[in-house]
Design an enzyme around this catalytic site. Structure first.
Site, PDB file in Angstrom:
ATOM      1  N   HIS A  34      -5.905   0.036   5.946  1.00 28.68           N
ATOM      2  CA  HIS A  34      -5.199  -0.849   5.505  1.00 28.68           C
ATOM      3  C   HIS A  34      -4.579  -2.511   6.423  1.00 28.68           C
ATOM      4  CE1 HIS A  34      -4.496   0.342   1.526  1.00 28.68           C
ATOM      5  NE2 HIS A  34      -5.136   1.370   2.612  1.00 28.68           N
ATOM      6  N   TYR A  57       1.907   9.039   7.433  1.00 27.59           N
ATOM      7  CA  TYR A  57       2.515   7.442   7.212  1.00 27.59           C
ATOM      8  C   TYR A  57       2.986   7.200   8.018  1.00 27.59           C
ATOM      9  CZ  TYR A  57      -0.469   6.268   3.137  1.00 27.59           C
ATOM     10  OH  TYR A  57      -1.305   6.075   2.255  1.00 27.59           O
ATOM     11  N   ASN A  83      -2.319   1.450  -4.609  1.00 28.61           N
ATOM     12  CA  ASN A  83      -3.607   0.790  -4.458  1.00 28.61           C
ATOM     13  C   ASN A  83      -4.024  -0.164  -6.214  1.00 28.61           C
ATOM     14  OD1 ASN A  83      -4.440   1.470  -1.859  1.00 28.61           O
ATOM     15  ND2 ASN A  83      -6.098   3.153  -2.745  1.00 28.61           N
TER      16      ASN A  83
HETATM   17 FE1  HDE Z   1      -3.151   5.806   2.901  1.00 26.40          FE
HETATM   18  N1  HDE Z   1      -2.393   5.297   5.035  1.00 26.40           N
HETATM   19  N2  HDE Z   1      -4.261   7.280   3.174  1.00 26.40           N
HETATM   20  N3  HDE Z   1      -3.316   5.302   1.128  1.00 26.40           N
HETATM   21  N4  HDE Z   1      -2.059   3.830   2.413  1.00 26.40           N
HETATM   22  C1  HDE Z   1      -2.193   4.119   5.478  1.00 26.40           C
HETATM   23  O1  HDE Z   1      -0.656   3.621   7.157  1.00 26.40           O
HETATM   24  C2  HDE Z   1      -3.542   7.763   4.360  1.00 26.40           C
HETATM   25  C3  HDE Z   1      -4.394   6.962   0.521  1.00 26.40           C
HETATM   26  C4  HDE Z   1      -1.926   2.846   1.342  1.00 26.40           C
HETATM   27  O2  HDE Z   1       0.648  -2.318   3.605  1.00 26.40           O
HETATM   28  C5  HDE Z   1      -2.027   4.079   6.721  1.00 26.40           C
HETATM   29  O3  HDE Z   1       0.986   2.088   8.037  1.00 26.40           O
HETATM   30  C6  HDE Z   1      -4.235   9.320   4.491  1.00 26.40           C
HETATM   31  C7  HDE Z   1      -4.350   6.459  -0.985  1.00 26.40           C
HETATM   32  C8  HDE Z   1      -1.351   1.723   1.336  1.00 26.40           C
HETATM   33  O4  HDE Z   1       0.995  -1.038   5.325  1.00 26.40           O
HETATM   34  C9  HDE Z   1      -1.563   5.689   6.874  1.00 26.40           C
HETATM   35  C10 HDE Z   1      -5.097   8.990   2.639  1.00 26.40           C
HETATM   36  C11 HDE Z   1      -3.397   5.248  -1.349  1.00 26.40           C
HETATM   37  C12 HDE Z   1      -1.416   1.719   2.841  1.00 26.40           C
HETATM   38  C13 HDE Z   1      -2.605   6.522   5.209  1.00 26.40           C
HETATM   39  C14 HDE Z   1      -4.144   7.474   2.517  1.00 26.40           C
HETATM   40  C15 HDE Z   1      -2.880   4.635   0.486  1.00 26.40           C
HETATM   41  C16 HDE Z   1      -1.970   2.685   3.167  1.00 26.40           C
HETATM   42  C17 HDE Z   1      -1.987   3.360   7.672  1.00 26.40           C
HETATM   43  C18 HDE Z   1      -5.518  10.281   2.311  1.00 26.40           C
HETATM   44  C19 HDE Z   1      -3.295   5.099  -2.299  1.00 26.40           C
HETATM   45  C20 HDE Z   1      -0.974   0.193   3.632  1.00 26.40           C
HETATM   46  C21 HDE Z   1      -0.761   2.314   8.079  1.00 26.40           C
HETATM   47  C22 HDE Z   1      -4.744  11.248   1.931  1.00 26.40           C
HETATM   48  C23 HDE Z   1      -2.326   5.706  -3.316  1.00 26.40           C
HETATM   49  C24 HDE Z   1       0.216   0.331   3.234  1.00 26.40           C
HETATM   50  C25 HDE Z   1      -0.452   2.979   7.880  1.00 26.40           C
HETATM   51  C26 HDE Z   1       0.807  -0.803   3.429  1.00 26.40           C
HETATM   52  C27 HDE Z   1      -1.688   2.442   4.794  1.00 26.40           C
HETATM   53  C28 HDE Z   1      -3.051   7.446   5.122  1.00 26.40           C
HETATM   54  C29 HDE Z   1      -5.012   7.573   0.746  1.00 26.40           C
HETATM   55  C30 HDE Z   1      -2.420   3.860  -0.094  1.00 26.40           C
HETATM   56  C31 HDE Z   1      -3.448   5.990   8.369  1.00 26.40           C
HETATM   57  C32 HDE Z   1      -3.946  10.587   4.987  1.00 26.40           C
HETATM   58  C33 HDE Z   1      -4.895   7.357  -1.901  1.00 26.40           C
HETATM   59  C34 HDE Z   1      -1.211   0.683   0.485  1.00 26.40           C
HETATM   60  O5  HDE Z   1      -1.434   6.497   7.350  1.00 26.40           O
END
Ligand code: HDE
Length: 698
Positions: free
Chosen positions: A77, A364, A150
């Site tokens: 992202h 996060y 999402n």
């Molecule tokens: Fe994320 N995800 N994600 N994700 N995600 C990040 O956090 C992660 C997942 C989502 O505008 C990271 O600050 C794991 C689902 C958004 O700043 C990180 C898993 C959904 C954003 C991270 C998922 C999301 C992130 C990278 C699997 C929808 C952007 C930078 C378990 C429900 C937020 C950060 C923004 C961002 C980890 C799966 C949505 C690495 C481990 C499912 C919208 O922490």
């Protein structure tokens, strides 16, 4: 409209360097230490042409700071765009949740929302085929609540353990460093074809949901099942939905590819423009509420993030609306530094044991530490709660708001003033008291084993055009995969979803025969009914509001027709952009001059929802042989757009090869009646009937 340049007091010094001063009332420039700067053009030298002096603190500070401007981009992202706004509670939920934000109808809560793509880096184009992040930070009176969702209601994987692998496979391949912001490559499809749990999500990412026309025209989802907990400690399961006020709309893939070249910032520019014009993007927040009995009787495990609950089974109840009405003051300070954390919940909202959500709760917070450089990122204004914060956490990098007073520990025996805050046994956050027992083990529950049934349900819920787009996308992506075995493996899964789809893709990949179907862990069901809520086109908004008409003008274009178009657009709440051979504009039929917003090369028709070609006999002669002019109409036609044209423009349509194919989506404009008829049709957004005629694969 062109921006006017104000006058300046610029003069060149003896060496020719540009110099400005405070004479016109500008405030003095200073160093970070507040020392006024007398010369920002030249570093301090020993002699006119001499070496730099190390004592030049003005230069050194400036360069030192520049050198450190970048912070690590988000590992996923990375490319995103944020805006401020408010959430208004429309319906109270005090019976199901103690969350303060849902207690009083009409109350407004500030929010910051960041939309993003997942796979590409910060500089990648907006129209990548990808999932869009939809993250909202609610600054509630009882603390920050982050709904980090999402635009697709399910996910690729069931257990957070697989996230690094999923993301590694989707990003640029590590040996060659490409492709950027694309899943159309071997590594991604290798991983996916070996992960049957991804099949439902793949149907979504291969659908038009993954190429939204605007961030304003897409849905959002919390994805996981969360819990609401009321004052009595009773829990109700909840799934969160964002519904765009202007309805859903996507672009065609052929357009997406071109938009990425013509305007890689297409989505962020659209958001910026809409907010600046006062056309504030708006979504309704809805909830699907259900209890344990429903969860026990539902076809799938509600803890499995690769499954959704059809709206036909549990309707979405609208409880609020979000309006984004303010762009950021500074992109870096706000959009880049905003730190969302799934674990930011407030009293009344709790987690479930969804194994993806549980893993996210670790990731996060951890990632913010790396990205923002220390534990004090909650001191950055965009992350700071807008309610009182009192605790004994202190020090660390960039500490801005250390607690004051003597006590920095508790229990302590000092009075309310010096002793600091205490636990709040009534209003403090309490986790839902969930019974727990079981063996400690690494295991995927059997209730997660069905990987195809909802993928099929999604597919059969689409209109014929949308199904065609899914087949097109799969064919496109797999055609970029060089390893035949990977293509075959993916097709072997498609057979379990829909055999006709599998056959179509296999044919178009040039496979001689269908591979054997992949062996499913649980027998796929074929009895799940279509869910209309899953289709974009079945829920078309029927309005051109918030959309953009591109009008290509030449000298001599009919001034009355242009005036009629402008007034209809205003009434429809749509934008008009004028395009002409030169950006300086054209002279209209009534002798007036009209400035253009775009020169034709910079304003291709892929950037507009519908187009008009408003030309004179003289004008068309100058442009009919020009490639961007021909592409303008040919692309609009190929992408099923509504086209309005004057008779004089026909020679250009001829050169573009479409004059003989004009259909009901094309309207000849001779007077203001035609213009209003044209606008009435625009609510359909596309003339899809054309698609079967313009696509050789159809
Ligand atoms: Fe994320 N995800 N994600 N994700 N995600 C990040 O956090 C992660 C997942 C989502 O505008 C990271 O600050 C794991 C689902 C958004 O700043 C990180 C898993 C959904 C954003 C991270 C998922 C999301 C992130 C990278 C699997 C929808 C952007 C930078 C378990 C429900 C937020 C950060 C923004 C961002 C980890 C799966 C949505 C690495 C481990 C499912 C919208 O922490």
């Amino acid at each position: 409209m062109p921006e006017k340049t104000p006058s300046t007091d610029l003069h060149l010094d003896e060496g020719g360097a540009p110099r400005q001063s405070t004479k016109l009332g500008h405030k003095p420039m200073t160093t970070q230490q507040g020392v006024p700067i007398s010369d920002d053009q030249n570093h301090l030298k020993g002699g006119q042409r001499g070496p730099m002096l190390a004592e030049d603190f003005v230069f050194r500070e400036k360069m030192f700071h520049f050198d450190h401007e970048r912070i690590p981009e988000r590992v996923v992202h990375a490319r995103g765009y944020g805006a401020h706004g408010y959430f208004e509670t429309l319906d109270t939920l005090e019976d199901v949740t103690a969350a303060d934000i849902f207690q009083r109808k009409g109350e407004k809560t500030p929010v910051f929302t960041r939309f993003s793509t997942v796979a590409g880096n910060k500089g990648s184009p907006d129209l990548a085929r990808d999932v869009r992040g939809f993250a909202v930070k609610f600054y509630t009176k009882e603390g920050n609540w982050d709904l980090v969702g999402n635009n697709i209601p399910v996910f690729f994987i069931q257990d957070a353990m697989k996230f690094p692998d999923l993301i590694h496979s989707a990003k640029a391949e590590p040996d060659r460093g490409f492709p950027q912001a694309q899943t159309a490559h071997d590594n991604f499809w290798d991983f996916i074809s070996l992960s049957p749990e991804a099949m439902h999500m793949v149907m979504w990412t291969m659908s038009d949901r993954a190429i939204p026309r605007s961030l304003r025209f897409m849905e959002g989802f919390g994805v996981h099942t969360f819990r609401f907990v009321n004052e009595d400690g009773k829990s109700t399961f909840v799934k969160f939905h964002w519904k765009p006020k202007l309805g859903m709309q996507s672009v065609a893939w052929n357009e997406a590819v071109k938009i990425n070249g013509a305007d890689p910032d297409y989505h962020r520019r659209d958001m910026w423009d809409a907010i600046q014009m006062g056309d504030y993007p708006e979504w309704e927040l809805g909830v699907q509420l259900f209890d344990q009995d429903f969860a026990d009787s539902f076809d799938f495990d509600v803890l499995d993030a690769t499954k959704l609950i059809p709206e036909e089974q549990i309707p979405v109840r609208i409880v609020g609306r979000m309006v984004l009405d303010r762009v950021v003051d500074n992109f870096f300070a706000e959009t880049e530094q905003v730190a969302f954390c799934t674990q930011n919940v407030v009293r009344g909202i709790d987690f479930t044991n969804d194994p993806l959500l549980q893993g996210r709760n670790f990731s996060y917070l951890d990632t913010q530490l790396k990205r923002l450089g220390g534990p004090n990122f909650t001191h950055i204004p965009v992350n700071r709660p807008q309610c009182p914060m009192r605790h004994f956490q202190q020090d660390g990098h960039m500490a801005m708001t250390n607690p004051s007073g003597r006590a920095n520990y508790e229990p302590n025996s000092w009075g309310p003033e010096e002793g600091g805050p205490r636990e709040d046994h009534e209003k403090g956050y309490k986790s839902y008291i969930e019974p727990m027992e079981g063996k400690k083990q690494r295991v995927r529950p059997e209730s997660f084993a069905d990987h195809y049934s909802q993928a099929r349900q999604f597919y059969i819920s689409q209109t014929a055009i949308e199904q065609k787009h899914i087949a097109d996308a799969l064919t496109f992506e797999l055609s970029k995969v060089k390893t035949i075995a990977i293509r075959e493996r993916l097709v072997s899964h498609l057979i379990n979803i829909d055999e006709k789809l599998a056959k179509k893709v296999a044919d178009r990949l040039g496979m001689k025969s269908l591979p054997e179907a992949a062996k499913p862990a649980a027998t796929p069901r074929t009895d799940l009914p279509a869910s209309d809520a899953l289709s974009i086109l079945k829920n078309a908004p029927g309005t051109f509001k918030g959309r953009k008409l591109g009008v290509y003008l030449t000298d001599g274009a009919d001034a009355d027709l242009l005036a009629a178009l402008k007034s209809e657009a205003k009434e429809a709440g749509a934008q008009i952009e004028l395009i002409s051979p030169e950006v300086g504009g054209v002279e209209l039929s009534d002798g007036s001059t009209m400035e253009a917003d775009q020169k034709i090369d910079g304003g291709p028709s892929v950037l507009y929802d519908a187009v008009v070609v408003l030309m004179s006999d003289e004008g068309v002669k100058k442009v009919r042989n020009d490639a961007p002019s021909r592409d303008f109409v040919a692309d609009a036609f190929a992408n099923c757009k509504f086209i309005g044209y004057t008779d004089a423009a026909l020679p250009l349509l001829e050169k573009a090869g479409i004059a003989d194919a004009l259909d009901k989506g094309c309207t000849a404009l001779t007077g203001s009646d035609d213009v209003s008829a044209f606008f009435k049709g625009l609510g359909a957004l596309r003339y899809w009937d054309r698609e079967m005629n313009v696509d050789l694969d159809a």
